[in-house]
Motif scaffolding. Sequence first.
Motif, short mmCIF file in Angstrom:
data_model
loop_
_atom_site.label_atom_id
_atom_site.label_comp_id
_atom_site.label_asym_id
_atom_site.label_seq_id
_atom_site.Cartn_x
_atom_site.Cartn_y
_atom_site.Cartn_z
N UNK A 1 5.07 -1.31 1.90
CA UNK A 1 5.85 -2.18 1.02
C UNK A 1 6.42 -1.30 -0.09
N UNK A 2 7.74 -1.23 -0.13
CA UNK A 2 8.46 -0.35 -1.07
C UNK A 2 7.91 1.08 -1.00
N UNK A 3 7.80 1.56 0.21
CA UNK A 3 7.34 2.92 0.53
C UNK A 3 5.85 3.16 0.26
N UNK A 4 5.13 2.15 -0.21
CA UNK A 4 3.70 2.32 -0.49
C UNK A 4 2.87 1.86 0.70
N UNK A 5 1.98 2.73 1.22
CA UNK A 5 1.08 2.31 2.31
C UNK A 5 -0.08 1.49 1.74
N UNK A 6 0.00 0.16 1.89
CA UNK A 6 -1.02 -0.72 1.33
C UNK A 6 -2.26 -0.81 2.21
N UNK A 7 -2.05 -0.67 3.49
CA UNK A 7 -3.17 -0.61 4.45
C UNK A 7 -2.88 0.58 5.36
N UNK B 1 10.64 -8.61 -4.33
CA UNK B 1 10.64 -8.08 -2.95
C UNK B 1 9.22 -7.73 -2.54
N UNK B 2 8.49 -7.02 -3.39
CA UNK B 2 7.13 -6.60 -3.05
C UNK B 2 6.21 -7.80 -2.86
N UNK B 3 6.24 -8.74 -3.81
CA UNK B 3 5.35 -9.90 -3.75
C UNK B 3 5.66 -10.76 -2.52
N UNK B 4 6.93 -10.94 -2.21
CA UNK B 4 7.33 -11.74 -1.06
C UNK B 4 6.87 -11.09 0.24
N UNK C 1 10.20 -1.40 3.70
CA UNK C 1 9.22 -2.48 3.84
C UNK C 1 9.01 -2.63 5.34
N UNK C 2 7.82 -2.31 5.83
CA UNK C 2 7.53 -2.40 7.26
C UNK C 2 6.26 -3.21 7.45
N UNK D 1 12.81 -3.15 6.89
CA UNK D 1 13.71 -3.55 5.81
C UNK D 1 13.77 -2.45 4.77
N UNK D 2 14.91 -2.29 4.12
CA UNK D 2 15.00 -1.35 3.02
C UNK D 2 15.60 -2.05 1.80
#
Length: 197
Positions: A117-123, A29-32, A97-98, A90-91
Motif C-alpha cells: 500500500x503506497x509502496x509499503x509492504x504491510x504484510x 487512498x491508503x485507508x481505503x 497499491x497491490x 494500482x498507482x
Amino acid sequence: MGQAKQRGQSYDMMKQRLLDRHDGPSKTVAATAINLFDRFILPRRFTGACYQVTMTLQKYFSERHSIITEAVVGYVNDGTDDIMISHGWLEYEGMKIDLGLHLVERPDIVKPGALLVLDEPLRPGLLNYTYHLGRPAASLLVVQRMLADPATAHVAHHKETEHQEMLARSRDTQLRDLYLAGAPVDSNFTTMTSVLS
C-alpha cells in the motif's frame, strides 16, 4: 504469544505507521486500500482477481473521492526464473497499491508476495516480486517456447490474450466499466465497495 497473534499485531502497527505518515488524498487512498483488503479480500479469501480489484479501486477513487489513480496492467517476476506473470496493480502518484499478490489461489504454484500500500509492504510475502511494464528478451523467449509446445500452447495463448484485453480495459474507462459490470453479484463493484462505507 502465538505467531499468528504476533503477525496480527505487527500488521496493525505497520498499517498505523503508514496512515500516520500520510494525510489528505494519500491517506484516503491508503485507508481505503487497507479496508478493502481487511474487510473483503482477506475474510473471503478473494484470490485471482488482481485486475478486478485494481480497476474497482480506480473507479471508486475517481467517482467517490475525485482522486486520480492509474490502473496498471504489467508483469511481475519472483526472481527465481525468467517467467513474467501478467498482473494488475494500482498507482497513486507513482506509488504502488497491490492487494492481489499476497493471497494466492495456489501458493504451491505461485508464491505469495507482499501486501503493498503506497509502496509499503504491510504484510510480507514469501518472495519479493519486481514489477515491470514490459518483458525482457529472456521472458519473451519463454513465452515463444510455450506457444510452440502443444502441451502449453493453449494456456499460453489464453494468458497472452487476457493480458491484452486487460491492458485495453485499464486504459479505457468504458471498457473498464463493462468489465466490472460483468462480475458476479457477490463480488461486483457495488458489493466490493459496500465494505468501504
